[in-house]
Enzyme design. Structure first.
Site, PDB file in Angstrom:
ATOM      1  N   ALA A 105       0.799  -1.228   0.000  1.00  0.00           N
ATOM      2  CA  ALA A 105       0.000   0.000   0.000  1.00  0.00           C
ATOM      3  C   ALA A 105       0.832   1.278   0.000  1.00  0.00           C
ATOM      4  O   ALA A 105       0.294   2.359  -0.216  1.00  0.00           O
ATOM      5  CB  ALA A 105      -0.938   0.007   1.204  1.00  0.00           C
ATOM      6  N   GLN A 111      -6.354  -0.561   1.648  1.00  0.00           N
ATOM      7  CA  GLN A 111      -6.014   0.135   2.895  1.00  0.00           C
ATOM      8  C   GLN A 111      -6.122   1.625   2.592  1.00  0.00           C
ATOM      9  O   GLN A 111      -5.193   2.228   2.062  1.00  0.00           O
ATOM     10  CB  GLN A 111      -4.609  -0.226   3.384  1.00  0.00           C
ATOM     11  N   TYR A 142       6.021  -8.743   1.943  1.00  0.00           N
ATOM     12  CA  TYR A 142       6.075  -7.309   1.638  1.00  0.00           C
ATOM     13  C   TYR A 142       6.382  -7.111   0.157  1.00  0.00           C
ATOM     14  O   TYR A 142       7.325  -7.699  -0.378  1.00  0.00           O
ATOM     15  CB  TYR A 142       7.128  -6.626   2.517  1.00  0.00           C
ATOM     16  N   GLY A 156      13.502  -3.068  13.854  1.00  0.00           N
ATOM     17  CA  GLY A 156      12.971  -3.581  15.111  1.00  0.00           C
ATOM     18  C   GLY A 156      13.837  -4.725  15.616  1.00  0.00           C
ATOM     19  O   GLY A 156      14.283  -5.572  14.839  1.00  0.00           O
ATOM     20  N   ASN A 169      13.573   1.528  -0.620  1.00  0.00           N
ATOM     21  CA  ASN A 169      12.824   2.745  -0.323  1.00  0.00           C
ATOM     22  C   ASN A 169      13.217   3.911  -1.217  1.00  0.00           C
ATOM     23  O   ASN A 169      12.533   4.925  -1.249  1.00  0.00           O
ATOM     24  CB  ASN A 169      13.019   3.139   1.140  1.00  0.00           C
ATOM     25  N   HIS A 219      25.252  -9.881 -45.633  1.00  0.00           N
ATOM     26  CA  HIS A 219      25.237  -8.498 -45.166  1.00  0.00           C
ATOM     27  C   HIS A 219      24.158  -7.680 -45.865  1.00  0.00           C
ATOM     28  O   HIS A 219      23.765  -7.951 -46.981  1.00  0.00           O
ATOM     29  CB  HIS A 219      26.605  -7.820 -45.384  1.00  0.00           C
ATOM     30  N   TYR A 244      17.165  -7.386 -46.024  1.00  0.00           N
ATOM     31  CA  TYR A 244      15.931  -7.530 -45.246  1.00  0.00           C
ATOM     32  C   TYR A 244      15.169  -8.729 -45.783  1.00  0.00           C
ATOM     33  O   TYR A 244      14.855  -8.802 -46.979  1.00  0.00           O
ATOM     34  CB  TYR A 244      15.043  -6.286 -45.333  1.00  0.00           C
ATOM     35  N   ALA A 287      24.242  -9.107 -50.973  1.00  0.00           N
ATOM     36  CA  ALA A 287      24.131  -7.864 -50.209  1.00  0.00           C
ATOM     37  C   ALA A 287      23.072  -6.956 -50.822  1.00  0.00           C
ATOM     38  O   ALA A 287      22.959  -6.839 -52.038  1.00  0.00           O
ATOM     39  CB  ALA A 287      25.473  -7.161 -50.182  1.00  0.00           C
TER      40      ALA A 287
END
EC number: 2.7.7.23
Length: 454
Positions: A10, A73, A100, A137, A224, A360, A363, A377
């Site tokens: 949250a 929340q 978490y 803690g 954080n 070389h 496409y 080519a």
């Protein structure tokens, strides 16, 4: 007894200095919270409660199609308050695992160890020992038994000297958890409802409290700010690189590789620096990946080579085949065994047959190319008419001269030869030579243009 996972997600993440919710910031091209969700699935979760607040619409747009229970929340009143929002989704006989959304590196094996350490109807908490526990803690023990957790701002000098800290991750019995959450108070330095206060309540009620620890403290570190996010990224990449090396890959420099998905490698694979691998990438034995290559959702077969700065995306590279340098295989492209494309060749939705080569500057799109074909080519398959795509078929042993345009739909028969500079608009029969260029003219004494004076 079901495993019910509650993921706290949250927070806004003000220190990220971003409009994006903190948990959506990525590690290895995947949001932090998605890493946590995936880990929850890996430990066999029966249900996942995602507690959200800031940026809920963005979260749902990214994660909305997944099997999640969305729990709002509305006010950010602490971790205890956050978990309590999911009470209506928790059954009395559930085992509730609390995770978490900004702790993305937690491992399934660590959570399995935590769940295994929990006694029947007991509380299990994940702790870690840090040389510098400032900000966390502390785990308070008496006769080596956990009796509570004291937050940094509420701790006295003796408690501040404790090195074992709370990670916030815990597994609790559903019935007792809901009762404890209802007894929380915000009478503390932060004015919040601390989830950690339930540990003292469990001790008071005679509930067995056990602990487990991760193999590495990095598993339980959160992000954080963007500096911490980058640190977690590096830790993730180091772990992923180590896994590849243990599977049989040689990494030129493990610190200069990015793995952003599920990568599997065979034996004796050589990967040079600054390679990016994203999505599901499968690499066979004795493959060489050159510097700066990008591999996305692709398969590279045995003894193939991807030369430097080539891109392979949603494509297949056959055994003994090679691509690059500076080649691009786009979605649907496939190189068959011993096929080769060289620098500045692009393929899309096309197959280059066994032993065929495009050295070389070409496409090749929407094409089926047989074996033993040479693509000169500057060759272009002109596959798009402005409205629809069309197929070019080049059969075995065709020689395509340089600077040839094949205007699809068109088929070139076996063994045909296309002269350099030709524009092919009609089918070519087997073994034919076709030349369509304009006849060469010689004009003697031709005056070259002269620049005008300014």
């Amino acid at each position: 007894m079901a495993l019910n996972v509650v993921i706290l997600a949250a927070g806004k993440g003000t220190r990220m200095r971003s409009d994006l919710p903190k948990v959506l910031h990525p590690i290895a091209h995947k949001s932090m919270v998605q890493h946590v969700i995936d880990t929850a699935h890996n430990v066999g979760s029966d249900a996942i409660q995602l507690v959200y607040g800031y940026g809920g619409e963005k979260l749902q747009s990214v994660l909305g199609e997944q099997q999640l229970n969305w729990v709002l929340q509305a006010e950010q009143l602490g971790t205890g308050h956050a978990v309590a929002q999911a009470n209506s989704n928790i059954a009395d006989d559930d085992t509730v695992l609390i995770l978490y959304g900004d702790v993305p590196l937690i491992q399934a094996s660590t959570l399995e160890a935590l769940l295994a350490a929990r006694e029947e109807n007991g509380l299990a908490i994940l702790t870690v020992n840090l040389p510098n526990p400032t900000g966390y803690g502390r785990i308070v023990r008496e006769a080596n038994k956990v009796v509570g957790i004291i937050e940094q701002k509420d701790a006295n000098a003796e408690q501040l000297a404790i090195n074992e800290i709370n990670t916030g991750i815990m597994a609790a019995p559903g019935k007792q958890l809901k009762a404890w959450l209802g007894q929380l108070s915000s009478n503390n330095a932060q004015g919040e409802y601390y989830l950690t206060d339930i540990v003292a309540m469990a001790h008071r009620d005679g509930v067995a409290i056990t602990t487990a620890q991760p193999d590495s403290a990095i598993e339980v570190e959160g992000a954080n700010n963007r500096v911490q996010l980058a640190q977690l990224e590096r830790a993730y990449q180091a772990r992923a690189a180590e896994k590849l090396m243990l599977e049989g890959a040689n990494l030129r420099d493990p610190a200069r590789i990015d793995i952003r998905g599920e990568v599997s490698v065979g034996m004796d694979v050589m990967i040079d620096v600054n390679v990016i691998m994203q999505g599901k990438v499968t690499i066979g034995n004795n493959v060489t990946i050159g510097a700066g290559a990008i591999l996305i959702d692709c398969e590279i077969s045995d003894n193939a080579e991807i030369k430097p700065y080539s891109i392979v995306e949603s494509a297949k590279v056959g055994a003994e085949a090679s691509a690059g340098p500076f080649a691009r295989l786009r979605p649907g492209a496939e190189l068959k065994r011993d096929a080769h494309i060289g620098n500045f060749v692009e393929m899309k939705k096309a197959v280059l047959g066994e032993g065929s080569k495009a050295g070389h500057l070409a496409y090749i799109g929407d094409a089926q190319i047989g074996s033993g074909v040479n693509i000169g080519a500057g060759t272009i398959t002109c596959n798009y008419d402005g409205a629809n795509k069309h197929l070019t078929v080049i059969e075995d042993n065709v020689f395509v001269g340089s600077d040839t345009q094949l205007v699809a739909p068109v088929t070139i028969g076996k063994g045909a030869t296309l002269g350099a500079g030709s524009t092919i608009t009609k089918d070519v029969a087997a073994d034919e030579l076709v030349i369509t260029r304009v006849k060469q003219r010689h004009l003697t004494g031709w005056p070259r243009p002269v620049k005008l004076k300014k």
